[in-house]
Design a protein around this motif. Structure first.
Motif, mmCIF file in Angstrom:
data_model
loop_
_atom_site.group_PDB
_atom_site.id
_atom_site.type_symbol
_atom_site.label_atom_id
_atom_site.label_comp_id
_atom_site.label_asym_id
_atom_site.label_seq_id
_atom_site.Cartn_x
_atom_site.Cartn_y
_atom_site.Cartn_z
ATOM 1 N N ALA A 184 0.829 -1.203 0.000
ATOM 2 C CA ALA A 184 0.000 0.000 0.000
ATOM 3 C C ALA A 184 0.866 1.257 0.000
ATOM 4 N N ARG A 185 1.919 1.256 0.799
ATOM 5 C CA ARG A 185 2.803 2.430 0.827
ATOM 6 C C ARG A 185 3.507 2.628 -0.513
ATOM 7 N N ALA A 186 3.950 1.540 -1.128
ATOM 8 C CA ALA A 186 4.610 1.644 -2.434
ATOM 9 C C ALA A 186 3.645 2.192 -3.477
ATOM 10 N N LEU A 187 2.379 1.775 -3.407
ATOM 11 C CA LEU A 187 1.396 2.250 -4.375
ATOM 12 C C LEU A 187 1.073 3.731 -4.199
ATOM 13 N N GLU A 188 1.283 4.270 -3.017
ATOM 14 C CA GLU A 188 1.102 5.708 -2.810
ATOM 15 C C GLU A 188 2.037 6.496 -3.719
ATOM 16 N N VAL A 189 3.214 5.949 -4.009
ATOM 17 C CA VAL A 189 4.202 6.613 -4.867
ATOM 18 C C VAL A 189 4.149 6.069 -6.284
ATOM 19 N N LEU A 190 4.042 4.762 -6.427
ATOM 20 C CA LEU A 190 4.193 4.119 -7.731
ATOM 21 C C LEU A 190 2.894 3.630 -8.350
ATOM 22 N N GLY A 191 1.776 3.813 -7.678
ATOM 23 C CA GLY A 191 0.514 3.257 -8.144
ATOM 24 C C GLY A 191 -0.092 3.957 -9.337
ATOM 25 N N ASP A 192 0.447 5.076 -9.712
ATOM 26 C CA ASP A 192 -0.039 5.804 -10.870
ATOM 27 C C ASP A 192 0.668 5.295 -12.121
ATOM 28 N N ARG A 193 -0.081 5.033 -13.163
ATOM 29 C CA ARG A 193 0.493 4.535 -14.417
ATOM 30 C C ARG A 193 1.650 5.406 -14.896
ATOM 31 N N TRP A 194 1.467 6.724 -14.821
ATOM 32 C CA TRP A 194 2.463 7.637 -15.379
ATOM 33 C C TRP A 194 3.761 7.612 -14.582
ATOM 34 N N ALA A 195 3.688 7.392 -13.292
ATOM 35 C CA ALA A 195 4.916 7.312 -12.490
ATOM 36 C C ALA A 195 5.788 6.169 -12.986
ATOM 37 N N LEU A 196 5.184 5.018 -13.219
ATOM 38 C CA LEU A 196 5.955 3.870 -13.696
ATOM 39 C C LEU A 196 6.443 4.069 -15.126
ATOM 40 N N MET A 197 5.649 4.731 -15.959
ATOM 41 C CA MET A 197 6.079 4.982 -17.339
ATOM 42 C C MET A 197 7.248 5.974 -17.365
ATOM 43 N N ILE A 198 7.217 6.964 -16.492
ATOM 44 C CA ILE A 198 8.339 7.912 -16.392
ATOM 45 C C ILE A 198 9.594 7.171 -15.944
ATOM 46 N N LEU A 199 9.471 6.320 -14.938
ATOM 47 C CA LEU A 199 10.628 5.554 -14.470
ATOM 48 C C LEU A 199 11.129 4.610 -15.564
ATOM 49 N N ARG A 200 10.215 3.983 -16.296
ATOM 50 C CA ARG A 200 10.633 3.136 -17.421
ATOM 51 C C ARG A 200 11.480 3.941 -18.404
ATOM 52 N N ASP A 201 11.011 5.148 -18.736
ATOM 53 C CA ASP A 201 11.762 5.999 -19.663
ATOM 54 C C ASP A 201 13.092 6.441 -19.071
ATOM 55 N N ALA A 202 13.130 6.686 -17.773
ATOM 56 C CA ALA A 202 14.396 7.050 -17.124
ATOM 57 C C ALA A 202 15.378 5.880 -17.197
ATOM 58 N N PHE A 203 14.892 4.653 -17.027
ATOM 59 C CA PHE A 203 15.758 3.483 -17.186
ATOM 60 C C PHE A 203 16.294 3.390 -18.611
ATOM 61 N N ASP A 204 15.516 3.885 -19.573
ATOM 62 C CA ASP A 204 15.943 3.875 -20.980
ATOM 63 C C ASP A 204 16.834 5.063 -21.324
ATOM 64 N N GLY A 205 17.169 5.896 -20.332
ATOM 65 C CA GLY A 205 18.119 6.975 -20.548
ATOM 66 C C GLY A 205 17.525 8.356 -20.772
ATOM 67 N N LEU A 206 16.201 8.491 -20.712
ATOM 68 C CA LEU A 206 15.609 9.820 -20.853
ATOM 69 C C LEU A 206 15.769 10.577 -19.543
ATOM 70 N N GLY A 207 15.882 11.896 -19.639
ATOM 71 C CA GLY A 207 16.066 12.687 -18.431
ATOM 72 C C GLY A 207 15.463 14.076 -18.484
ATOM 73 N N ARG A 208 15.279 14.605 -19.662
ATOM 74 C CA ARG A 208 14.736 15.961 -19.770
ATOM 75 C C ARG A 208 13.213 15.942 -19.842
ATOM 76 N N PHE A 209 12.633 16.988 -19.295
ATOM 77 C CA PHE A 209 11.178 17.135 -19.307
ATOM 78 C C PHE A 209 10.645 16.948 -20.722
ATOM 79 N N SER A 210 11.261 17.610 -21.681
ATOM 80 C CA SER A 210 10.789 17.548 -23.071
ATOM 81 C C SER A 210 10.885 16.132 -23.632
ATOM 82 N N GLU A 211 11.880 15.364 -23.223
ATOM 83 C CA GLU A 211 12.009 13.979 -23.693
ATOM 84 C C GLU A 211 10.875 13.116 -23.144
ATOM 85 N N PHE A 212 10.603 13.263 -21.852
ATOM 86 C CA PHE A 212 9.492 12.518 -21.255
ATOM 87 C C PHE A 212 8.175 12.904 -21.937
ATOM 88 N N GLN A 213 7.976 14.189 -22.112
ATOM 89 C CA GLN A 213 6.726 14.682 -22.695
ATOM 90 C C GLN A 213 6.540 14.144 -24.112
#
Length: 147
Positions: free
Chosen positions: A12-41
């Motif tokens: 439950a505590r983990a889902l408070e931070v990671l339970g949103d689809r977009w949070a995990l998609m942003i982290l997925r992109d960060a693992f793929d090397g993206l870092g700038r706001f414009s790249e994520f967007q």
């Protein structure tokens, strides 16, 4: 806000931070090397206000940190922290579950391969400290206190 029972639950505590689809998609992109706001967007096609709020949550939660761009430009970039990098197995578990159950035979999908060899990543398994594979019925939940 978590109720008393859920406040004791790590899921439950983990889902408070990671339970949103977009949070995990942003982290997925960060693992793929993206870092700038414009790249994520650009990659996610997410409205700027929603992206900004999710990035703010990930920074406040200690999964990302904002720092000067590595190329020396005036831009800032989001970089995974140790806490953020530790989410990697969770993202792999979701990926492997999706690969197994959400694609038809022959349907195109992305694949995650080891960079050095190009080999597939072995399926994740939950194991005991001595290496035995565990199933859900092999586990029990118990209230403990650490520290």
């Amino acid at each position: 806000m978590l109720n008393e029972t859920n406040a004791q639950c790590p899921v439950a505590r983990a889902l408070e931070v990671l339970g949103d689809r977009w949070a995990l998609m942003i982290l997925r992109d960060a693992f793929d090397g993206l870092g700038r706001f414009s790249e994520f967007q650009k990659n996610l096609g997410l409205a700027k206000n929603i992206l900004a709020s999710r990035l703010k949550l990930l920074v406040e939660s200690g999964l990302l940190q904002l720092q000067p761009a590595s190329d020396g430009s005036a831009y800032k970039e989001y970089v995974l922290t140790e806490k953020g990098r530790s989410v990697f197995p969770l993202v792999i578990a979701l990926r492997q579950w999706g690969e197994r159950f959400l694609f038809e035979a022959g349907e195109a999908r992305s694949a995650l391969l080891e960079q050095a060899t190009g080999q597939a990543i072995a399926p994740l398994q939950v194991r005991t400290e001595d290496g035995r594979v565990l199933r859900p019925e092999d586990c029990q939940r118990r209230l403990v206190r650490h520290g």
